[in-house]
Design a protein around this motif. Structure first.
Motif, short mmCIF file in Angstrom:
data_model
loop_
_atom_site.label_atom_id
_atom_site.label_comp_id
_atom_site.label_asym_id
_atom_site.label_seq_id
_atom_site.Cartn_x
_atom_site.Cartn_y
_atom_site.Cartn_z
N GLU A 511 -16.81 27.02 -36.92
CA GLU A 511 -16.25 25.83 -36.29
C GLU A 511 -15.76 26.19 -34.89
O GLU A 511 -15.19 27.27 -34.68
CB GLU A 511 -15.10 25.26 -37.11
CG GLU A 511 -15.55 24.58 -38.39
CD GLU A 511 -14.45 23.70 -38.96
OE1 GLU A 511 -14.14 22.66 -38.34
OE2 GLU A 511 -13.89 24.07 -40.01
N TYR A 513 -13.43 25.00 -31.65
CA TYR A 513 -12.36 24.12 -31.18
C TYR A 513 -12.14 24.37 -29.69
O TYR A 513 -12.74 25.27 -29.08
CB TYR A 513 -11.07 24.37 -31.97
CG TYR A 513 -11.20 24.00 -33.43
CD1 TYR A 513 -11.12 22.67 -33.84
CD2 TYR A 513 -11.43 24.97 -34.39
CE1 TYR A 513 -11.26 22.33 -35.17
CE2 TYR A 513 -11.56 24.65 -35.74
CZ TYR A 513 -11.48 23.32 -36.12
OH TYR A 513 -11.61 22.98 -37.45
N GLU A 517 -7.14 21.05 -29.01
CA GLU A 517 -6.57 21.15 -30.37
C GLU A 517 -5.32 22.02 -30.45
O GLU A 517 -4.68 22.08 -31.51
CB GLU A 517 -7.63 21.72 -31.32
CG GLU A 517 -8.61 20.70 -31.89
CD GLU A 517 -9.74 20.37 -30.93
OE1 GLU A 517 -10.42 19.35 -31.12
OE2 GLU A 517 -9.94 21.16 -29.99
N PHE A 527 -3.77 19.11 -40.34
CA PHE A 527 -4.81 19.85 -39.61
C PHE A 527 -4.53 21.35 -39.69
O PHE A 527 -5.44 22.16 -39.91
CB PHE A 527 -4.81 19.37 -38.15
CG PHE A 527 -5.80 20.10 -37.27
CD1 PHE A 527 -7.17 19.96 -37.46
CD2 PHE A 527 -5.35 20.95 -36.25
CE1 PHE A 527 -8.07 20.63 -36.64
CE2 PHE A 527 -6.24 21.61 -35.44
CZ PHE A 527 -7.61 21.45 -35.64
N ARG A 530 -5.40 22.80 -43.13
CA ARG A 530 -6.85 22.96 -43.33
C ARG A 530 -7.35 24.24 -42.67
O ARG A 530 -8.18 24.97 -43.21
CB ARG A 530 -7.60 21.75 -42.76
CG ARG A 530 -9.11 21.81 -42.99
CD ARG A 530 -9.77 20.48 -42.69
NE ARG A 530 -9.83 20.20 -41.28
CZ ARG A 530 -10.79 20.67 -40.47
NH1 ARG A 530 -11.72 21.46 -40.95
NH2 ARG A 530 -10.79 20.34 -39.20
N GLN A 781 -15.90 11.04 -28.07
CA GLN A 781 -16.09 12.14 -29.02
C GLN A 781 -14.79 12.90 -29.24
O GLN A 781 -14.47 13.30 -30.37
CB GLN A 781 -17.17 13.08 -28.51
CG GLN A 781 -18.57 12.49 -28.49
CD GLN A 781 -19.56 13.38 -27.76
OE1 GLN A 781 -19.25 14.52 -27.41
NE2 GLN A 781 -20.76 12.83 -27.49
N GLU A 784 -12.50 10.78 -31.44
CA GLU A 784 -12.98 10.80 -32.83
C GLU A 784 -12.65 12.12 -33.51
O GLU A 784 -12.24 12.16 -34.68
CB GLU A 784 -14.50 10.55 -32.85
CG GLU A 784 -15.09 10.45 -34.24
CD GLU A 784 -16.60 10.24 -34.20
OE1 GLU A 784 -17.24 10.49 -35.23
OE2 GLU A 784 -17.12 9.83 -33.14
N ARG A 785 -12.79 13.22 -32.77
CA ARG A 785 -12.51 14.53 -33.31
C ARG A 785 -11.03 14.70 -33.63
O ARG A 785 -10.64 15.33 -34.63
CB ARG A 785 -12.96 15.60 -32.31
CG ARG A 785 -13.18 16.97 -32.92
CD ARG A 785 -13.86 17.91 -31.95
NE ARG A 785 -12.99 18.38 -30.89
CZ ARG A 785 -13.24 18.25 -29.61
NH1 ARG A 785 -14.35 17.66 -29.20
NH2 ARG A 785 -12.38 18.70 -28.71
N ARG A 787 -9.01 12.43 -34.54
CA ARG A 787 -8.60 11.59 -35.68
C ARG A 787 -8.93 12.25 -37.02
O ARG A 787 -8.35 11.91 -38.05
CB ARG A 787 -9.27 10.23 -35.60
CG ARG A 787 -8.77 9.35 -34.45
CD ARG A 787 -9.29 7.93 -34.58
NE ARG A 787 -9.00 7.15 -33.40
CZ ARG A 787 -9.88 6.88 -32.44
NH1 ARG A 787 -11.12 7.35 -32.55
NH2 ARG A 787 -9.53 6.16 -31.40
N ARG A 788 -9.88 13.20 -36.97
CA ARG A 788 -10.27 13.85 -38.21
C ARG A 788 -9.18 14.82 -38.66
O ARG A 788 -8.54 15.48 -37.84
CB ARG A 788 -11.58 14.63 -38.03
CG ARG A 788 -12.79 13.75 -37.77
CD ARG A 788 -14.08 14.51 -38.09
NE ARG A 788 -14.20 15.77 -37.36
CZ ARG A 788 -14.87 15.92 -36.23
NH1 ARG A 788 -15.51 14.89 -35.70
NH2 ARG A 788 -14.93 17.09 -35.64
N ILE A 789 -9.03 14.94 -39.95
CA ILE A 789 -8.07 15.90 -40.50
C ILE A 789 -8.68 17.30 -40.43
O ILE A 789 -9.82 17.48 -40.79
CB ILE A 789 -7.71 15.57 -41.96
CG1 ILE A 789 -6.99 14.23 -42.01
CG2 ILE A 789 -6.84 16.66 -42.56
CD1 ILE A 789 -6.66 13.78 -43.41
#
Length: 789
Positions: A511, A513, A517, A527, A530, A781, A784-785, A787-789
């Motif tokens: 992943e 980032y 972030e 977040f 995770r 984008q 949207e990113r 907002r994701r957990i």
């Protein structure tokens, strides 16, 4: 027979007349030709510092003036080439032009090398530079002019500097400073070898004076008629020793036929007449009761036109010639001495020194050394470039032109390079010089475009080089320390939380980032959990679970969040920067840029981005390029291709890691050329690293404070005055030559080639269209990113 004899005599006389007519015409033609083939030199003498003046004071001022006699004496070597040619003449001028007092020497072009060398022989640190001719007379000004003549026979000398308490030239330069602004004036001396025939009678006069006669008695007793008379027995009177010494001096020295012209070009008749009389009055100082003196012959009407012609073309006029010795000439005209205190005299503000004889014939062309008419191209070899180039100079001194020339050469040579420009002008200039065969090599980073942008993710790393994670974290801490001075605004708590947040984001190689972030790690518990669930770094995991989340009081995580995130939010909320640092995938592969010899141009115009944002992006790019260079450890050293990295205003993009770059980047073929305006911009650690590791230095004009520091690098060849007095596009350098530091010398930059602005515009449009992304789409984008957990 008588008729034949008369005819022969007539023919002979006719031939003689024709010969002299032809000779006269030939000489007139020769005179005009010489006037049109003159080389004009400006002669400047360096102003001495206080320390140098103390050394010079060991010499008497008269000793300095006397060296001009040697120069005049050397001119006796100038001879005409043929019987029909005019004797060559040299012209000397002391003129007030454009509010400066200037010394000029005009010489026949075929003797220019000789004259130049003779001036250098008497004044070793002078500047004798060719200058274009000019017209001293303006159509809208009133001109007053005249020539000087002697009041008494040529055998009598004028009063000279040897009999004066101070430099006679100082009185003239002082008068010239009083000429009004925008008006011109001065004197002109034209000299050529004189005949020595007058010396025969001069010696006879000298003998008579030695017997106790007065000058005019001696003159009368040595005329042509007195030679046929019996010598009279006269009672000798007391010998005039001063007169005798002066006559002996003139007779013992070389003499020259001389024209002395005075002129003033003024705005009004009253000003012109007053200033002209002031200059003429200066020549009164050469008068003495028993010696000669000058008188002025004013030029009016046709004579004024003829004089203007002779003045402009610097021709010799037999009708107005004087016969003067080298001592008399040196009294009237000599170059400045170290003791002169007259203001507005054009002085040599910076000295020159010759380029080393072992300077490379091949390599990057920095400029040229022009020492006493000998021009040498200044080049630096490839291996010496790997030891880096440091450039410093005040704004407007020629650094950008210098860098542009170097960059253009690298582009034309097919080399790989990167350029960081915090102003934008240099990048615009370079884009307009890209040749067609290298258009595909251009990689452009221009964050100033609000429509389309490229990506730059500092947290992206090569999974084959996991050690890069540590470099990225340390570099980002250094970056924020530079931007915010963490010792004052951050401290160890900021470093601890920021480091662990960054390491947590980079822990999972599957992943990617971004800096966007970082605040989320601190503020979004879901977040963070995770990320911790997948975290393999036990140190990082323990920090968050056992320290950060369990801390209380002032150290509680909720208390630390604004303290940490405020420094990141400055960039995250910026419309220019957010879409760039928020993209997961960088547009550029820095290792590929270096290995494939691309042209990486980084436009960080502070006018658009703001200084803080410009610095952040530049610091990230510097870190990325250094990281890419260090990753070349997987290549054999000789296979690594040289990559030239130019950083203008580099103090904005230099962290403490610059020390590592300067000392180690050479082996990875990352060759730096850094430039900035003054040393005070550099933190002490970086300054010490620069001067401890940089191979070659190029110094344009700098301020006094920097000059005091830099003169240690250039002594004894150049001093503080030299470093702070340079003209634009002139520099001093200590060059690395085959791994050894050269002696200091000076150089001048070449004028940069013209840039095609249309080409520059087209390259930018094409690159952003092909490689950039729509800014609105990127922002969507990112949202949207987040907002994701």
């Amino acid at each position: 027979m008588e008729i034949i004899a008369i005819s022969l005599i007539t023919i002979f006389l006719t031939l003689v007349i024709l010969f002299f007519v032809f000779k006269n015409r030939k000489r007139k033609t020769s005179k005009i030709e010489q006037a049109l083939k003159m080389t004009l030199f400006s002669v400047k003498i360096p102003k001495k510092t206080g320390e140098e003046l103390q050394l010079e004071s060991q010499k008497d001022e008269k000793e300095w003036i006397s060296i001009m006699e040697h120069f005049y004496a050397s001119l006796t070597a100038l001879k005409k080439k043929s019987f029909f040619e005019e004797d060559p003449w040299i012209c000397f001028e002391l003129l007030k032009v454009k509010d400066r007092i200037n010394f000029y020497v005009a010489t026949p072009s075929r003797y220019e090398d000789f004259v130049q060398k003779q001036i250098y022989s008497i004044i070793k640190d002078a500047e004798v530079a060719k200058v274009p001719d000019f017209n001293i007379f303006a159509d809208d000004e009133v001109v007053y002019s005249g020539t000087l003549a002697l009041n008494k026979p040529i055998y009598l000398p004028i009063k000279t500097y040897t009999q004066m308490e101070s430099d006679p030239l100082s009185n003239l330069t002082h008068i010239l400073t009083q000429i009004r602004e925008g008006e011109e004036g001065g004197i002109q001396l034209v000299v050529k070898n004189g005949s020595s025939s007058w010396k025969t009678r001069g010696k006879q006069i000298l003998n008579e004076v030695a017997k106790g006669k007065g000058f005019y008695s001696a003159l009368s007793d040595t005329n042509i008629l007195s030679l046929f008379k019996a010598e009279k027995e006269n009672q000798a009177s007391k010998v005039n020793e001063a007169l005798l010494k002066s006559l002996e001096s003139k007779l013992s020295k070389h003499n020259f036929d001389t024209n002395i012209r005075v002129f003033v070009s003024a705005k009004s008749k009253e000003a012109g007449e007053y200033e002209f009389r002031q200059i003429v009055s200066v020549f009164d100082q050469f008068s003495a009761p028993d010696l000669n003196s000058f008188k002025i012959l004013n030029a009016k009407g046709r004579k004024a036109k003829n004089l203007a012609f002779n003045f402009s073309f610097r021709t010799f006029d037999k009708k107005n010639k004087l016969t003067l010795s080298t001592e008399e000439l040196a009294s009237i005209f000599h170059f400045g001495t170290p003791f002169s205190k007259t203001p507005h005299v054009s002085e040599l503000l910076s000295r020159s020194a010759p380029a080393p004889i072992d300077i490379p014939k091949q390599g990057l062309l920095l400029g040229f050394n022009d020492f006493r008419g000998a021009k040498t191209n200044i080049k630096i070899g490839t291996d010496d470039r790997r030891r880096h180039i440091y450039t410093i100079g005040q704004t407007g001194t020629g650094k950008s032109a210098f860098l542009s020339n170097l960059i253009e050469q690298d582009i034309l040579n097919g080399d790989g390079l990167a350029v960081i420009d915090p102003h934008g002008d240099l990048i615009e200039d370079i884009l307009g010089k890209i040749p067609e065969n290298r258009l595909k090599d251009v990689v452009l980073f221009d964050p100033g475009d609000l429509e389309r942008c490229v990506g730059l993710n500092m947290l992206e790393y090569d999974i084959n080089h996991p050690e890069q994670k540590t470099f990225i974290v340390n570099e980002l801490i250094n970056i924020f320390d530079k931007l915010y001075d963490l010792k004052q605004t951050g401290g160890p708590m900021f470093e601890q939380y920021a480091k662990n947040a960054l390491l947590l984001l980079m822990d999972d190689p599957n992943e990617t980032y971004t800096l966007i972030e970082v605040p989320r790690v601190l503020s979004d518990a879901s977040f963070r959990r995770r990320l911790l669930f997948k975290c393999q770094n036990i140190i990082v995991k323990d920090f968050w679970e056992k320290e950060a989340e369990k801390a209380g009081g002032d150290a509680a995580l909720q208390n630390m969040v604004p303290y940490i995130t405020s420094k990141f939010n400055t960039f995250i909320t910026n419309d220019y920067v957010r879409p760039i640092i928020g993209q997961e995938k960088s547009t550029f592969n820095f290792r590929e840029i270096m290995d494939n010899k691309k042209i990486f141009l980084i436009n960080l115009s502070k006018g658009k981005l703001g200084e803080l944002n410009s610095s952040l992006l530049g610091l990230i790019i510097v870190g990325k390029l250094v990281m890419a260079a260090f990753s070349r450890v997987d290549q054999i050293e000789h296979e690594r291709k040289d990559f030239y990295f130019y950083i203008d205003e580099f103090q904005n993009f230099a962290t403490d890691s610059i020390s590592t770059i300067l000392s180690e980047a050479r082996k990875y073929r990352l060759c730096l050329t850094v430039s900035h305006q003054f040393i005070g911009q550099l933190p002490e650690l970086i300054r010490d690293s620069v001067f401890g590791n940089i191979g070659s230095m190029v110094v344009f004009r700098i301020g006094v404070e920097d000059g005091e520091f830099m003169q240690k690098q250039f002594e004894p060849t150049f001093n503080l005055k030299d470093l702070t007095g340079q003209d634009n596009f002139h520099f001093y350098t200590r060059l690395m030559v085959e791994g050894k530091m050269s002696k200091p010398f000076d150089g001048k930059t070449f004028a940069p080639s013209k840039s095609n602005t249309e080409l520059s515009k087209k390259i930018k449009e094409y690159y952003l269209l092909k490689h950039g992304s729509d800014r609105k789409a990127i922002d969507s984008q990112i949202m949207e990113r987040l907002r994701r957990i």
